[in-house]
Design a protein around this motif. Sequence first.
Motif, PDB file in Angstrom:
ATOM      1  N   LEU A 331       0.824  -1.210   0.000  1.00  0.00           N
ATOM      2  CA  LEU A 331       0.000   0.000   0.000  1.00  0.00           C
ATOM      3  C   LEU A 331       0.859   1.261   0.000  1.00  0.00           C
ATOM      4  CD1 LEU A 331      -2.848  -0.994   2.510  1.00  0.00           C
ATOM      5  CD2 LEU A 331      -3.016  -0.770   0.014  1.00  0.00           C
ATOM      6  N   ILE A 334       2.202   1.792  -3.359  1.00  0.00           N
ATOM      7  CA  ILE A 334       1.158   2.242  -4.286  1.00  0.00           C
ATOM      8  C   ILE A 334       0.857   3.729  -4.100  1.00  0.00           C
ATOM      9  CG2 ILE A 334      -1.303   2.047  -4.833  1.00  0.00           C
ATOM     10  CD1 ILE A 334      -1.068  -0.950  -4.268  1.00  0.00           C
ATOM     11  N   PHE A 335       0.645   4.146  -2.839  1.00  0.00           N
ATOM     12  CA  PHE A 335       0.195   5.514  -2.598  1.00  0.00           C
ATOM     13  C   PHE A 335       1.345   6.524  -2.526  1.00  0.00           C
ATOM     14  CE2 PHE A 335      -3.306   2.977  -0.578  1.00  0.00           C
ATOM     15  CZ  PHE A 335      -4.269   3.288  -1.526  1.00  0.00           C
ATOM     16  N   HIS A 336       2.558   6.050  -2.189  1.00  0.00           N
ATOM     17  CA  HIS A 336       3.697   6.962  -2.112  1.00  0.00           C
ATOM     18  C   HIS A 336       4.567   6.892  -3.369  1.00  0.00           C
ATOM     19  CE1 HIS A 336       6.708   9.498  -0.299  1.00  0.00           C
ATOM     20  NE2 HIS A 336       7.647   8.555  -0.375  1.00  0.00           N
ATOM     21  N   HIS A 337       4.382   5.840  -4.165  1.00  0.00           N
ATOM     22  CA  HIS A 337       5.116   5.635  -5.416  1.00  0.00           C
ATOM     23  C   HIS A 337       6.609   5.415  -5.195  1.00  0.00           C
ATOM     24  CE1 HIS A 337       1.400   6.976  -7.189  1.00  0.00           C
ATOM     25  NE2 HIS A 337       1.522   8.173  -6.621  1.00  0.00           N
ATOM     26  N   TYR A 343       7.757  10.759   3.518  1.00  0.00           N
ATOM     27  CA  TYR A 343       6.444  10.232   3.178  1.00  0.00           C
ATOM     28  C   TYR A 343       5.390  11.323   3.385  1.00  0.00           C
ATOM     29  CZ  TYR A 343       9.222   6.025   3.933  1.00  0.00           C
ATOM     30  OH  TYR A 343      10.211   5.081   3.880  1.00  0.00           O
ATOM     31  N   VAL A 346      -0.829  12.369   2.912  1.00  0.00           N
ATOM     32  CA  VAL A 346      -1.875  11.718   2.116  1.00  0.00           C
ATOM     33  C   VAL A 346      -1.573  10.233   1.937  1.00  0.00           C
ATOM     34  CG1 VAL A 346      -2.975  11.627  -0.147  1.00  0.00           C
ATOM     35  CG2 VAL A 346      -2.493  13.843   0.920  1.00  0.00           C
ATOM     36  N   SER A 347      -0.340   9.911   1.596  1.00  0.00           N
ATOM     37  CA  SER A 347       0.018   8.503   1.403  1.00  0.00           C
ATOM     38  C   SER A 347      -0.088   7.724   2.705  1.00  0.00           C
ATOM     39  CB  SER A 347       1.432   8.387   0.832  1.00  0.00           C
ATOM     40  OG  SER A 347       2.397   8.900   1.736  1.00  0.00           O
ATOM     41  N   GLN A 349      -2.146   8.434   5.236  1.00  0.00           N
ATOM     42  CA  GLN A 349      -3.575   8.280   5.530  1.00  0.00           C
ATOM     43  C   GLN A 349      -4.169   7.125   4.731  1.00  0.00           C
ATOM     44  OE1 GLN A 349      -5.769   9.944   7.503  1.00  0.00           O
ATOM     45  NE2 GLN A 349      -4.787  11.858   8.109  1.00  0.00           N
ATOM     46  N   TRP A 350      -3.914   7.101   3.439  1.00  0.00           N
ATOM     47  CA  TRP A 350      -4.452   6.042   2.598  1.00  0.00           C
ATOM     48  C   TRP A 350      -3.900   4.676   3.002  1.00  0.00           C
ATOM     49  CZ3 TRP A 350      -8.437   5.821  -0.557  1.00  0.00           C
ATOM     50  CH2 TRP A 350      -8.953   7.005  -1.096  1.00  0.00           C
ATOM     51  N   THR A 351      -2.644   4.629   3.348  1.00  0.00           N
ATOM     52  CA  THR A 351      -2.021   3.344   3.694  1.00  0.00           C
ATOM     53  C   THR A 351      -2.662   2.727   4.922  1.00  0.00           C
ATOM     54  OG1 THR A 351       0.105   3.969   2.720  1.00  0.00           O
ATOM     55  CG2 THR A 351       0.130   2.213   4.364  1.00  0.00           C
ATOM     56  N   VAL A 354      -6.731   2.035   4.399  1.00  0.00           N
ATOM     57  CA  VAL A 354      -7.047   0.911   3.515  1.00  0.00           C
ATOM     58  C   VAL A 354      -6.628  -0.414   4.154  1.00  0.00           C
ATOM     59  CG1 VAL A 354      -6.537  -0.155   1.281  1.00  0.00           C
ATOM     60  CG2 VAL A 354      -6.957   2.306   1.424  1.00  0.00           C
TER      61      VAL A 354
END
Length: 713
Positions: A331, A334-337, A343, A346-347, A349-351, A354
Motif C-alpha cells: 500500500l 502504491i500511494f507513495h510511489h 512520506y 496523504v500517502s 492516511q491512505w495506507t 485501507v
Amino acid sequence: MALSFILRGEDQVTPMIAPDSNAPTPTVMSLAGSPNIQSNNPSTGEKTFSSLDPSGSSPSGFGHNNRKSSRDFKDSSRYGEPDPEKIDDALQREKFNQDHPLYNDLAPEDSYVNGIYWADLPGSEKRSWVNSQSNVEAKREIQHIWGMFKKDPLSPLSVYTKKYVMGGFGLFTEGYALFSIGNLSALYRAVWPACWKTHQVCDANWIAAVDYLQIIGIIFGQILVGIEGDWVGRKTGLVQDALVMTLGLVMLTASWGTSLQGWVICYGFSQFFYGIGVGGEYPMTSTTAMESKSVAGSQKDDKLHRGRNVVLAFLMQGWGQLFNQGILIILLLIFHHSANPPYSEVSAQWTFRVSFAVMAVMTLWLAYFRYYKKQYSSAALKKSKKNSRVNQSGYDLHSLKLVSTHFAGRLIGTTTGWLFNDFLFYGNKLFASTFINIISPSSVGNVVTTWNWNLVNIGVSLVGYYMAALLIDHKFYGRKRMQIIGFLGDGVLFLIAAIWYKELSSPAHIRGFQTIYYLSSFFQQFGPNCTTFLLAAEVFPVSVRATAHGLSAASGKLGALLPAIIYNYVDTRTRFWIVWPFGIAGVIVTWLFIPDTTGLDLREQDRYWAFVREGRAKEYHGIAVHPRHLSLWEKVVLKRHLAYDPEKDRHQRVKELKMMWEEKKRLQAEEAHEHEQDHEEEGELSHSAFHHFNAVHEKRSTGQSSTSTITEE
C-alpha cells in the motif's frame, strides 16, 4: 440409576460417568441412533466375566427395577473401592488380555501395550513403543496425503484451509491488527514527528495509551467472552467476536479528529473496542479447536494430534502478522510511489486506512461463515451442564469454584506462565522497530527497510510455529518440555544481549545481535507462545474451559501491558536487563505447576472431573492421576498420584460401561429416547461394547447358566 455424565466430541461423544446418589437420572442418551449390527467382539467361549453381566433377570427389567438393582450394587460395594472379594479376576493385570470381551474398550492400542498403559512400560520398551507409534503414524499420514494429492492435487490444501485456516481465522485478524501498532507507529513517527515523536502537538500519555488501550480491551474480551462461551455457548461467542472486530476495524478505518490530538484519542479508543473482539478469540478458538469432531471409541486423533490441531489454528496469528506487513509495504508503495522518505500525509492516511478496511471486509465474511456455515461441537458443554444440574442458559459456578481450589496449582501455572510469556513476546514485538534500528542503522527514517526486516523476523517465527505443531504431541517432547526449553532459550538469549549489549550493537558484531533477535523469536513460538495457548484450555474441564482459558490469557495480556508501559521510560539495554528474568521465572513455574497432558485422552480428564465435582476425587484411579500426567506440585505436595491403580480403574470402567448399557436399554423400553436426542450426540458407548452387553443379557434371559468369579446380588 443415578449417573453423572461428562462428554466431549462433536458427533462422536463419550460419557465419563460416576454414580452419585444425589445426581439426577439422565433422560438423554446419545446411543439412540445406534444401528442394530452384529457384535464383532472376540468370542469368549464358555468364559464369562460376571462384572460385565447386566443386572436384572428379564428383558423388561430396565426401568424402576433396573434403578433399584443399581442402588443395591452401590450399597453393597463402594463404586470407587470395590469389594476385594468381588473383583473380577479377568480384570487383574496378570490375567487381563485380548480374550477379555471389552479389551479394546479398556485398553485401546493407541495407548496400551498388552493391557499396560504406555507410561507404565519399562524405560527401553517405552522408548521403543513411543518411537514406533510416532513413525507409523507419520508414515500413515504421509501416505494418506499422497493419496489425496494423486486424486486431486489441491485437496490437501483444501482440507488444511477448512480445518485450520478457517478455525484460526479470528487469530489471523488478531495478528494482523494487533501487530500493526508497532508497524504503523514507525510510519506515524516519520510522517507526524511533532505528534508521535517529539510530542509537541500531542500529549505523550495519549500516544502511549494507544498501546495500553488495545491491550486493556483484549483483557476485557478474554474474561467476558470466556465466561460467555461457557455460559451461552461457543457459537455465540465466536459470532459476536467477529462482529465486534468488524465494527472496531470500521472505527479504525474512519478514525478522525479536528486535530492530531483528537485523531490520536479517537484512534486509541477504536483500538480498545477492537481489542474486545480480539480478546474473545483466545478462549473461543482454543476450545472449539480442542472440542472438534473426533474418532469414536479410543479417540485416537485426540490423543495423537490434539496439540497439533490447536497449534495449527493458533499459528494463523503468525500468518496475520505476515499478511499485515506485506499489505502495508504494498500500500505504501502504491500511494507513495516509492519506498524512500519523506512520506506524505496523504500517502500515510491512505495506507493505514485501507489496511484496516481490507481486514474489515474479511472479518465481516468471517461472521457470516461462523453463523451460517461453521459446525459446532456443543454436545460436550450441553451434557456437562445437563448432568451437573445447570440450566442450558446457566453457568456452572460450582465447577469454577472447584477449579480455583482443586486445580489451583494448574491455574497458577497457566496464568503466570502466560504472563511471563507475553512480557517476553510483546515486549519484543510492540517495539520491534527499536531493535531493528540497532540491527540495521541504515533503516533509521526508512519505514520500508524496517518493515522488510520485520518480514524476515516473521518468517523465522513461522518456522517456530510449525516446528511446535510438529513436536508438541510427541510423548518424549510434548507441551511441558517445549515450554520449559522455550522459556530457557529466551531467558539466556536476552541475558546475553544485556551483558554484551555495547559490543553486540557495534557494527563489528551486529550479526550477533541479529542472531539473538531471530533466535528469540524462534524459541518464543517453538515454546511458550504456542504451549500456553494450548495448556490453558487442555488442563481444565469442559464446563469452565473457556473461562479458565480467558483468565489465563487475560493474565498474559497484563504481561504485555507491563512492557508497553515500562519500555517507554527506559533505554534499550535496560529493557534486556528487565526482560531476561521472566524467561527463567517461566521455567520454574512450568516445572512446578504445569502437568504434562501429552497423549492423555481428554475424556479421561473429564471422567476424573466427574469424581472431583461430586467430592470423590480419591475414588478415581485412572490415568488422569498417573504420575506422568500430573505436575510436580500435584505429586510432591498433593500426592494425587497415589490414587492411581490400573486394576481398580479397569473394574470401575467396566461398571461404567455396564451402567451406560443399562441406561440405553431403559430408554429403549420407555421409547422416550427418540424424542430427546440431539442429532449430533452419538457414539457414547462403542458398538462392540453395546452388543456385547446385549449378547450377555440375551444369554441370561434365555436361562443359560453362567459361571462367575463374583456373586451377583
